[in-house]
Motif scaffolding. Structure first.
Motif, PDB file in Angstrom:
ATOM      1  N   LYS A 232       2.887   3.100   1.549  1.00  0.00           N
ATOM      2  CA  LYS A 232       2.564   1.979   0.657  1.00  0.00           C
ATOM      3  C   LYS A 232       4.289   2.374   0.031  1.00  0.00           C
ATOM      4  N   ARG A 233       4.603   3.161  -1.062  1.00  0.00           N
ATOM      5  CA  ARG A 233       5.171   3.464  -1.606  1.00  0.00           C
ATOM      6  C   ARG A 233       6.787   3.015  -0.744  1.00  0.00           C
ATOM      7  N   LYS A 234       7.111   3.037   0.882  1.00  0.00           N
ATOM      8  CA  LYS A 234       8.314   2.951   1.734  1.00  0.00           C
ATOM      9  C   LYS A 234       8.053   1.224   1.287  1.00  0.00           C
TER      10      LYS A 234
ATOM     11  N   ILE B 208       7.123  15.792  -2.940  1.00  0.00           N
ATOM     12  CA  ILE B 208       5.842  15.446  -2.694  1.00  0.00           C
ATOM     13  C   ILE B 208       5.810  13.949  -2.988  1.00  0.00           C
ATOM     14  N   LYS B 209       6.392  13.616  -3.693  1.00  0.00           N
ATOM     15  CA  LYS B 209       5.838  12.181  -3.504  1.00  0.00           C
ATOM     16  C   LYS B 209       7.323  12.159  -3.583  1.00  0.00           C
ATOM     17  N   SER B 210       7.903  10.351  -2.457  1.00  0.00           N
ATOM     18  CA  SER B 210       9.258   9.826  -2.561  1.00  0.00           C
ATOM     19  C   SER B 210       9.285   9.284  -3.363  1.00  0.00           C
TER      20      SER B 210
ATOM     21  N   SER C 189      -5.698  19.398 -13.816  1.00  0.00           N
ATOM     22  CA  SER C 189      -4.316  19.700 -14.097  1.00  0.00           C
ATOM     23  C   SER C 189      -3.305  20.227 -12.837  1.00  0.00           C
ATOM     24  N   LYS C 190      -2.043  19.853 -13.715  1.00  0.00           N
ATOM     25  CA  LYS C 190      -0.992  19.538 -12.413  1.00  0.00           C
ATOM     26  C   LYS C 190      -0.111  20.521 -12.862  1.00  0.00           C
ATOM     27  N   PRO C 191       0.079  21.821 -11.563  1.00  0.00           N
ATOM     28  CA  PRO C 191      -1.069  21.470 -10.482  1.00  0.00           C
ATOM     29  C   PRO C 191      -2.288  22.195 -11.330  1.00  0.00           C
TER      30      PRO C 191
ATOM     31  N   THR D 183      -1.907  16.269  -8.350  1.00  0.00           N
ATOM     32  CA  THR D 183      -0.361  15.186  -9.566  1.00  0.00           C
ATOM     33  C   THR D 183      -1.324  14.218 -10.439  1.00  0.00           C
ATOM     34  N   ILE D 184      -0.323  14.058 -11.332  1.00  0.00           N
ATOM     35  CA  ILE D 184      -1.119  12.724 -12.066  1.00  0.00           C
ATOM     36  C   ILE D 184      -1.549  11.587 -11.403  1.00  0.00           C
ATOM     37  N   GLU D 185      -0.843  11.157 -10.985  1.00  0.00           N
ATOM     38  CA  GLU D 185      -1.739  10.033 -10.331  1.00  0.00           C
ATOM     39  C   GLU D 185      -2.227  10.544  -9.109  1.00  0.00           C
ATOM     40  N   TRP D 186      -2.189   9.737  -8.362  1.00  0.00           N
ATOM     41  CA  TRP D 186      -4.109   9.767  -7.837  1.00  0.00           C
ATOM     42  C   TRP D 186      -3.025   9.673  -6.038  1.00  0.00           C
TER      43      TRP D 186
HETATM   44  P1  XMP Z   1       2.940  13.081 -10.677  1.00  0.00           P
HETATM   45  O1  XMP Z   1       2.047  11.772  -9.163  1.00  0.00           O
HETATM   46  O2  XMP Z   1       3.848  12.838  -9.469  1.00  0.00           O
HETATM   47  O3  XMP Z   1       4.181  11.973 -11.261  1.00  0.00           O
HETATM   48  O4  XMP Z   1       2.532  14.619 -11.334  1.00  0.00           O
HETATM   49  C1  XMP Z   1       4.990  12.838 -12.088  1.00  0.00           C
HETATM   50  C2  XMP Z   1       5.801  11.709 -12.253  1.00  0.00           C
HETATM   51  O5  XMP Z   1       6.172  11.050 -11.806  1.00  0.00           O
HETATM   52  C3  XMP Z   1       5.055   9.018 -11.916  1.00  0.00           C
HETATM   53  N1  XMP Z   1       5.429   8.311 -10.647  1.00  0.00           N
HETATM   54  C4  XMP Z   1       6.169   7.956 -10.154  1.00  0.00           C
HETATM   55  N2  XMP Z   1       7.483   7.408 -10.410  1.00  0.00           N
HETATM   56  N3  XMP Z   1       7.807   5.996  -8.501  1.00  0.00           N
HETATM   57  C5  XMP Z   1       7.791   6.345  -9.848  1.00  0.00           C
HETATM   58  O6  XMP Z   1       8.735   5.614 -11.006  1.00  0.00           O
HETATM   59  C6  XMP Z   1       6.651   6.882  -8.160  1.00  0.00           C
HETATM   60  O7  XMP Z   1       6.513   6.311  -6.858  1.00  0.00           O
HETATM   61  C7  XMP Z   1       6.209   8.319  -8.827  1.00  0.00           C
HETATM   62  N4  XMP Z   1       4.986   8.402  -8.452  1.00  0.00           N
HETATM   63  C8  XMP Z   1       4.722   9.423  -9.639  1.00  0.00           C
HETATM   64  C9  XMP Z   1       3.843   9.422 -12.817  1.00  0.00           C
HETATM   65  O8  XMP Z   1       3.691   8.263 -13.233  1.00  0.00           O
HETATM   66  C10 XMP Z   1       4.355  10.250 -13.891  1.00  0.00           C
HETATM   67  O9  XMP Z   1       4.909  10.396 -14.802  1.00  0.00           O
END
Ligand code: XMP
Length: 532
Positions: free
Chosen positions: A314-316, A362-364, A523-525, A528-531
């Protein structure tokens, strides 16, 4: 992206080239390197992080008043350990070595480093001050410090004396005052070290006498001048404006510098929160009189996302489509040779591999930084050397409203990463309504101040409910409420019971599609914050 890859951004970002009076921080792969930079900036002093291989080059460019050598996970005696040209020690500026930095300093000034064995220390320990003059002035005689080292300095070079020790570590703080060299075996930048901020202050202001001109007013003036110089008399800038803090602050800054020669494009990808598009139009077009084009690309995004369930996929797709749509729009501005972006400092330094390899993805994260090279535009990135809180301070200085400057971060892929599984209008609509309710209820009570992010997630798991007199079989709305300093770690948070009750009952009554509201207490870790 490395420090030097965006040629166009260099002149805008490196407004502090020349005798900066600031601090150059050499990153030996430290977990806490950004914290060191922040601690220095909190003193009103400019700081910049560089990798060891570029340190001398950056030194000549920046001409700092002091150098800080960070910690790092390696051992200085390993054959391929991160290294630095020792010529940096001949520059006549004070040097502070932290942990690995101290060990590197010791090794390059006639001392000796070896494995600590019994002397290895991890976590909190007590330090005994031996010499409280200067560097340790004002520090507790028996303060707590945060150690994390498996090697130790076994012997000091000529000229060094001990300022503090701990039970297993005779060289906790050392100095060669005549040359302005200081070394700490522990981490002053972390909150667990009781007088850490004072030590950094004593070094930066007391020993190195750095210039304290890093404040929002000066930064704004410098940035505006740098953007104006970069873009020139007739250059035009096109930029994607998302309505988030970074791109908004960058846009207003660029607008101050070049006025109507800035063209903003807002792409509605169908994955936005309720009211986002209207808010951006009202603020930037109506209040700031900026040239703003709104492109509705929601059909295109949603049709390409149809059937896609993998989060990275989805991100890509979203990243690629954004680039395609933006690129198409940018062609409409025929004289725009410049591309504006709200890139922040962490985006730049996180991708610099001082550790012998990039940190694992962890997430692109999607940002416009992925624009193709053949776009052939020069980047204008006025926030490229700022941390998020500094960007916010700049926004306030520029008069942007708190509702924008202090708003919670929203991910680039938008609601797509909060809508688990396939993204479609049937799920986005209830999610958008639930998200609006969460925001309204949190903000009505001013509770957002204690939260980093507060939002709803669509969990496509059916469960039974009763609405009216009918049985329903609907999905789960998950509440995510977190506090954080920098999103690297986060704690889950609670709200007062009556607020949670209101949120739950409003979502269940006002939004069709959810039969249950749950609270995420991870919590993170490790979460992650987003699902997604
Ligand atoms: P995670 O989910 O990795 O998120 O704990 C950490 C922070 O990054 C934001 N986030 C993103 N921001 N593109 C962005 O610009 C993304 O793909 C993305 N994924 C997560 C998230 O809202 C949190 O503030």
């Amino acid at each position: 992206m490395s420090e030097s890859k965006s040629p166009g951004s260099e002149s805008a970002a490196h407004a502090n080239d020349g005798p900066s009076g600031g601090v150059l921080i050499v990153d030996f792969g430290a977990q806490y390197c950004q914290l060191i930079a922040r601690r220095v900036r909190e003193l009103g002093v400019y700081s910049r992080i560089t990798v060891p291989e570029r340190a001398l080059f950056t030194f000549e460019h920046m001409r700092p008043a002091a150098v800080i050598l960070s910690g790092g996970p390696r051992s200085v005696y390993e054959h391929d350990a991160p290294n630095l040209d020792p010529a940096i020690l001949q520059k006549g500026v004070p040097v502070l070595g932290i942990c690995y930095g101290l060990q590197w300093l010791a090794q390059n000034t006639g001392g000796q480093v070896e494995p600590a064995q019994a002397g290895a220390e991890y976590g909190r320990t007590e330090m005994q001050v031996v010499d409280a003059e200067g560097f340790l002035a004002g520090c507790k005689p028996n303060g707590t410090v945060w150690m994390s080292h498996g090697d130790k300095v076994a012997k000091l070079g000529a000229g060094f004396t001990v300022l503090a020790k701990s039970a297993p570590c005779p060289f906790a703080v050392v100095a060669d005052r005549s040359r302005g060299f200081y070394g700490l075996q522990f981490h002053p930048e972390v909150a667990h070290t009781e007088d850490g901020a004072r030590m950094i202050q004593n070094f930066v202001l007391g020993v190195a006498k750095c210039r304290t001109d890093w404040n929002p007013g000066n930064i704004v003036d410098t940035k505006i001048a740098a953007v104006a110089a970069l873009v020139g008399e007739d250059g035009e800038v096109v930029m994607g404006l998302s309505g988030g803090v970074d791109s908004s602050v960058a846009a207003v800054l660029i607008h101050r510098a070049i006025g109507t020669r800035l063209h903003c494009v807002f792409v509605d990808n169908g994955l936005l929160r309720a009211g986002e598009r209207e808010g951006v139009e009202a603020l930037f077009r109506d209040d700031y009189h900026m040239d703003l084009k709104v492109v509705d690309a929601s059909d295109r995004f949603l049709s390409e996302l149809h059937g896609v369930t993998d989060p990275e996929q989805k991100r890509k797709i979203i990243g690629r489509l954004f680039v395609e749509v933006f690129r198409h729009e940018a062609k409409g501005y025929r004289n725009a040779r410049f591309l504006g972006q709200g890139t922040l400092y962490p985006d730049v330094i996180e991708s610099v591999a001082a550790h012998g390899g990039a940190t694992s993805t962890i997430k692109s994260h999607h940002n416009v930084g992925g624009l193709p090279k053949d776009l052939d535009m020069t980047l204008v990135e006025p926030l490229r050397d700022l941390f998020k809180d500094e960007a916010r301070a700049i926004g306030r200085q520029l008069g942007l409203p708190s509702s924008l400057v202090d708003r919670q971060p929203f991910p680039g892929p938008g609601l797509a990463v909060r809508c688990l599984g396939e993204v479609n209008r049937d799920k986005l609509e209830p999610l958008r309504k639930a998200d609006k309710i969460v925001r309204e209820e949190v903000e009505a009570k001013g509770l957002q101040k204690g939260l980093w992010q507060y939002f709803a997630v669509y969990v496509p798991q059916k469960s039974v409910g009763v609405k009216g007199d009918a049985r329903v079989y609907e999905d789960v709305c998950m509440l995510r409420l977190v506090s954080s300093q920098d999103a690297m770690t986060a704690d889950w948070e609670l709200l007062p019971a009556e607020v949670l009750k209101r949120i739950s009952s409003r979502i269940l009554n006002e939004v069709k599609g959810f039969s249950r509201v749950c609270l995420d207490i991870s919590s993170k870790p490790p979460a992650t914050i987003e699902w997604e």
